[in-house]
Design a protein around this motif. Structure first.
Motif, short mmCIF file in Angstrom:
data_model
loop_
_atom_site.label_atom_id
_atom_site.label_comp_id
_atom_site.label_asym_id
_atom_site.label_seq_id
_atom_site.Cartn_x
_atom_site.Cartn_y
_atom_site.Cartn_z
N ILE A 56 8.19 71.83 63.32
CA ILE A 56 7.00 71.23 63.93
C ILE A 56 6.07 70.75 62.82
O ILE A 56 5.70 71.53 61.94
CB ILE A 56 6.33 72.25 64.88
N GLU A 57 5.76 69.46 62.85
CA GLU A 57 4.88 68.88 61.82
C GLU A 57 3.46 68.84 62.35
O GLU A 57 3.19 68.29 63.41
CB GLU A 57 5.34 67.46 61.45
N LEU A 58 2.57 69.43 61.57
CA LEU A 58 1.15 69.45 61.94
C LEU A 58 0.35 68.81 60.81
O LEU A 58 0.63 69.08 59.64
CB LEU A 58 0.69 70.91 62.11
N ILE A 115 3.41 71.01 57.01
CA ILE A 115 2.06 70.45 56.92
C ILE A 115 2.23 68.99 56.50
O ILE A 115 2.73 68.71 55.42
CB ILE A 115 1.19 71.22 55.91
N ASP A 116 1.84 68.11 57.43
CA ASP A 116 2.10 66.67 57.27
C ASP A 116 0.92 66.00 56.55
O ASP A 116 -0.21 66.47 56.64
CB ASP A 116 2.25 66.07 58.66
N ASP A 117 1.21 64.91 55.86
CA ASP A 117 0.18 64.06 55.25
C ASP A 117 -0.77 64.86 54.37
O ASP A 117 -1.99 64.60 54.36
CB ASP A 117 -0.67 63.35 56.34
N VAL A 137 16.17 65.10 60.24
CA VAL A 137 15.52 63.83 60.56
C VAL A 137 14.13 64.11 61.11
O VAL A 137 13.88 65.16 61.70
CB VAL A 137 16.31 63.04 61.63
N GLU A 138 13.24 63.16 60.92
CA GLU A 138 11.95 63.22 61.60
C GLU A 138 12.02 62.30 62.81
O GLU A 138 12.42 61.13 62.69
CB GLU A 138 10.80 62.79 60.68
N ALA A 139 11.64 62.82 63.97
CA ALA A 139 11.61 62.01 65.19
C ALA A 139 10.26 61.31 65.28
O ALA A 139 9.22 61.95 65.11
CB ALA A 139 11.81 62.91 66.42
N VAL A 198 9.41 67.32 64.53
CA VAL A 198 8.65 66.69 65.62
C VAL A 198 7.16 66.78 65.28
O VAL A 198 6.66 67.86 64.92
CB VAL A 198 8.95 67.41 66.96
N ASN A 199 6.46 65.67 65.38
CA ASN A 199 5.02 65.66 65.14
C ASN A 199 4.29 66.21 66.36
O ASN A 199 4.54 65.77 67.49
CB ASN A 199 4.54 64.23 64.87
N VAL A 200 3.43 67.17 66.12
CA VAL A 200 2.67 67.77 67.22
C VAL A 200 1.18 67.60 66.92
O VAL A 200 0.73 67.94 65.83
CB VAL A 200 3.06 69.26 67.39
N LEU A 208 5.74 71.27 52.93
CA LEU A 208 4.50 70.57 52.62
C LEU A 208 4.85 69.12 52.34
O LEU A 208 5.65 68.84 51.44
CB LEU A 208 3.85 71.22 51.39
N LYS A 209 4.29 68.22 53.12
CA LYS A 209 4.63 66.81 52.96
C LYS A 209 3.54 66.07 52.19
O LYS A 209 2.39 66.01 52.63
CB LYS A 209 4.85 66.16 54.33
N VAL A 210 3.92 65.56 51.03
CA VAL A 210 2.97 64.82 50.19
C VAL A 210 2.78 63.45 50.81
O VAL A 210 3.74 62.71 51.03
CB VAL A 210 3.53 64.66 48.76
MG MG Z 1 5.23 63.48 60.41
#
Ligand code: MG
Ligand code: C2E
Ligand code: MG
Ligand code: MG
Length: 290
Positions: A149-151, A179-181, A58-60, A117-119, A200-202
């Motif tokens: 950890i999402e950056l 790697i987010d967005d 899950v993404e928090a 977790v978004n950091v 890697l998040k598209v």
């Molecule tokens: Mg995110």
């Protein structure tokens, strides 16, 4: 009396100054007291394996229960939190709460779930960040392999040895990096090459225009191909329609996250959602091919 706050910050090698208008200043001071007043809570959005249909984790995502405004979206306050530096204590709260929650999941359906977790870039660079993460893992008992950890791309700054070192240390602890967005910030392909990332998040801005928008299709195809050849697991975010899902699955995306599957939800609703899935384990695909 009109009160303003001038913030001086350093970004991409340049010193910037920004005057925070009174409205933002009031907002910032409310934001500051929100932790102490326990106005933040987390929601969790499932991330699903495209091929197997299994849940990976899950993404928090943070939410602010404001006494007058109701639930405030992070889109409205993360920016101010970053400018004022409040993102550091806020992010610390998020990390601890997310790890605590994930560690508390002891039933078979959730025991191996990862939590993303978004950091924020500032948080990543704050002194003692690695030690803090390590303490949180120890205190909560969550194994490092279950933390992602999402950056965003803005976390990756050219010639930033401290940031790079921090990422490496996190990796050495067994934590995964996402790697987010991807594709929306100051993308630099060298980052993709050099960063020890796992996922890697598209970004949703591409996904939204699939299928049919030829140029978004082309960019998405290229991102997925490049990511895969660099051994990233590709996560499609913001998938809302079957047509988007089919397109992304055919490209070979590994994981999917979006309203088509589930919206972000509080921990107890997540439990109910998982139980519901377990009660009906037969996927439509399988039912037809059987
Ligand atoms: Mg995110
Ligand atoms: P993000 O990390 O890219 O998170 C994904 C966002 O897309 C979430 O918005 C999620 O609710 C939304 N989303 C997911 N699937 C769909 C879909 O199918 N359709 C649509 N329309 N939206 C979808 P949310 O929760 O509003 O968060 C927005 C952004 O705020 C996040 O983007 C992230 O950058 C930031 N954020 C949220 N929580 C935190 C946090 O704890 N710390 C930090 N530093 N940033 C956070
Ligand atoms: Mg994202
Ligand atoms: Mg996004």
């Amino acid at each position: 009396i009109v009160c303003t706050l001038t913030i001086t910050y350093y970004r991409k090698g340049v010193v910037h100054e920004q005057v925070l208008p009174p409205a933002d200043l009031a907002f910032a001071s409310e934001l500051e007291s929100a932790i102490a007043h326990q106005q933040f809570y987390l929601v969790f959005q499932p991330q699903i394996n495209f091929q197997s249909g299994e849940m990976m984790g899950v993404e928090a995502l943070i939410r602010w229960q404001h006494p007058q405004l109701g639930v405030v979206s992070p889109v409205k306050f993360i920016g101010v939190a970053e400018l004022t530096g409040l993102i550091v204590p806020m992010g610390a709260w998020v990390l601890r709460a997310a790890c605590m929650q994930a560690a508390s999941w002891t039933d078979p359906g959730r025991v191996n779930l990862k939590v993303s977790v978004n950091v924020s870039p500032l948080q990543l660079r704050s002194p003692g960040f690695v030690a803090f993460v390590s303490t949180v893992l120890q205190e909560t008992g969550l194994s490092a392999e279950r933390l992602v950890i999402e950056l965003t791309e803005s976390a990756f700054v050219h010639n930033d040895s401290h940031g790079a070192e921090t990422m490496l240390k996190l990796k050495q602890m067994g934590i995964k990096l996402a790697i987010d967005d991807f594709g929306t910030g100051y993308s630099c392909l060298a980052y993709l090459r050099d960063i020890p990332g796992d996922y890697l998040k598209v970004d949703r801005s591409f996904v939204r225009e699939l299928p049919g928008q030829e140029r978004s299709e082309a960019v998405t195809r290229a991102i997925v191909a490049l990511g895969k050849s660099l051994h990233y697991q590709i996560v499609a975010e913001g998938v809302e329609t079957e047509a988007q899902a089919d397109f992304l699955k055919a490209l070979g995306c590994d994981l999917v996250q979006g309203f088509l599957y589930a919206k972000p939800m509080p921990a107890d609703a997540l439990q109910a959602w998982i139980s519901g899935r377990e009660a009906t384990p037969v996927l439509i695909d399988q039912a037809f091919s059987a």
